[in-house]
Design a protein around this motif. Structure first.
Motif, PDB file in Angstrom:
ATOM      1  N   PHE A  37       1.800  -2.520 -10.570  1.00 53.58           N
ATOM      2  CA  PHE A  37       2.202  -3.673  -9.752  1.00 53.58           C
ATOM      3  C   PHE A  37       1.314  -3.364  -8.670  1.00 53.58           C
ATOM      4  N   ASP A  38       1.765  -2.087  -8.102  1.00 50.21           N
ATOM      5  CA  ASP A  38       2.196  -2.057  -6.779  1.00 50.21           C
ATOM      6  C   ASP A  38      -0.006  -2.856  -5.887  1.00 50.21           C
ATOM      7  N   ALA A  39      -1.194  -1.861  -7.512  1.00 51.64           N
ATOM      8  CA  ALA A  39      -2.097  -2.359  -7.207  1.00 51.64           C
ATOM      9  C   ALA A  39      -2.774  -3.833  -6.640  1.00 51.64           C
ATOM     10  N   TRP A  40      -1.869  -4.595  -8.061  1.00 50.22           N
ATOM     11  CA  TRP A  40      -2.205  -5.864  -8.351  1.00 50.22           C
ATOM     12  C   TRP A  40      -1.291  -6.487  -7.024  1.00 50.22           C
ATOM     13  N   MET A  41      -0.383  -6.048  -6.775  1.00 50.76           N
ATOM     14  CA  MET A  41       0.173  -6.748  -5.124  1.00 50.76           C
ATOM     15  C   MET A  41      -1.036  -6.698  -3.985  1.00 50.76           C
ATOM     16  N   VAL A  42      -1.539  -5.063  -3.833  1.00 53.56           N
ATOM     17  CA  VAL A  42      -2.340  -4.966  -2.770  1.00 53.56           C
ATOM     18  C   VAL A  42      -3.401  -5.807  -2.505  1.00 53.56           C
ATOM     19  N   TRP A  73       0.823  -0.845   0.067  1.00 51.26           N
ATOM     20  CA  TRP A  73       0.272  -0.129   0.350  1.00 51.26           C
ATOM     21  C   TRP A  73       0.952   0.964  -0.253  1.00 51.26           C
ATOM     22  N   GLN A  74       1.767   1.444   0.839  1.00 49.08           N
ATOM     23  CA  GLN A  74       2.464   2.473   0.537  1.00 49.08           C
ATOM     24  C   GLN A  74       3.356   2.758  -0.905  1.00 49.08           C
TER      25      GLN A  74
END
Length: 186
Positions: free
Chosen positions: A176-181, A94-95
């Motif tokens: 990619f960050d959104a996918w990880m979240v 998220w960060q």
């Protein structure tokens, strides 16, 4: 959850869009053509450059609006699916998303600013050219000030292109960050 999963696709569409870059490049190309031409060609090409830069500015504005909507949707959905775990949004994924999102917004703002500045220089060059052309009655030369303004506009467009590239890069990382979240609990 289904709605939240649309956000990465929207981010990828924004991050891979080349329309703003293509329009900006057309403006740059028109300025290069203006450098090579006589007075009439200079004026015509600088007008084309202005039109392309205006188009690029509008495209960036639409990308920014879509990016903002996707971000609001993502925040809302992530809060409901538990994507903000880790102490009020403190999860590493998220960060990272927040950081890349902030970078994308900053680079988009910079790109628009440089395009506005370039557009102003193009319009000023055209004004100088028209004033000198009206006085001399001959459009066969380009005043030194118009040439200087064209160079400044070209430099500003280069900076806008750099900011656009950085924006696209940040948005792809945001994808990619959104996918990880979204997939951290799977």
């Amino acid at each position: 959850m289904k709605l939240a999963r649309t956000v990465p696709a929207i981010l990828m569409r924004i991050g891979t869009s080349r329309k703003a870059i293509k329009s900006t490049m057309k403006g740059m190309k028109a300025m290069k053509a203006a450098k090579r031409g006589d007075g009439g060609v200079f004026s015509d090409q600088m007008r084309h450059a202005s039109e392309h830069l205006d188009g690029a500015h509008g495209r960036i504005a639409r990308l920014i609006a879509t990016h903002a909507e996707a971000g609001h949707l993502f925040v809302h959905c992530a809060a409901h699916i538990g994507g903000l775990k880790g102490g009020g949004g403190g999860a590493p994924a998220w960060q990272a998303w927040e950081g890349h999102r902030a970078d994308a917004v900053l680079h988009a703002r910079d790109a628009r600013w440089w395009l506005c500045r370039a557009g102003g220089a193009v319009e000023a060059a055209l004004d100088v050219f028209r004033v000198v052309e009206g006085r001399s009655g001959s459009g066969s030369h380009r005043p030194r000030e118009a040439k200087r303004l064209r160079r400044r506009a070209r430099d500003d467009v280069s900076k806008a292109l750099h900011a656009l590239t950085d924006m696209r890069h940040a948005i792809v990382l945001e994808f990619f960050d959104a996918w990880m979240v979204l997939n951290q609990n799977r």
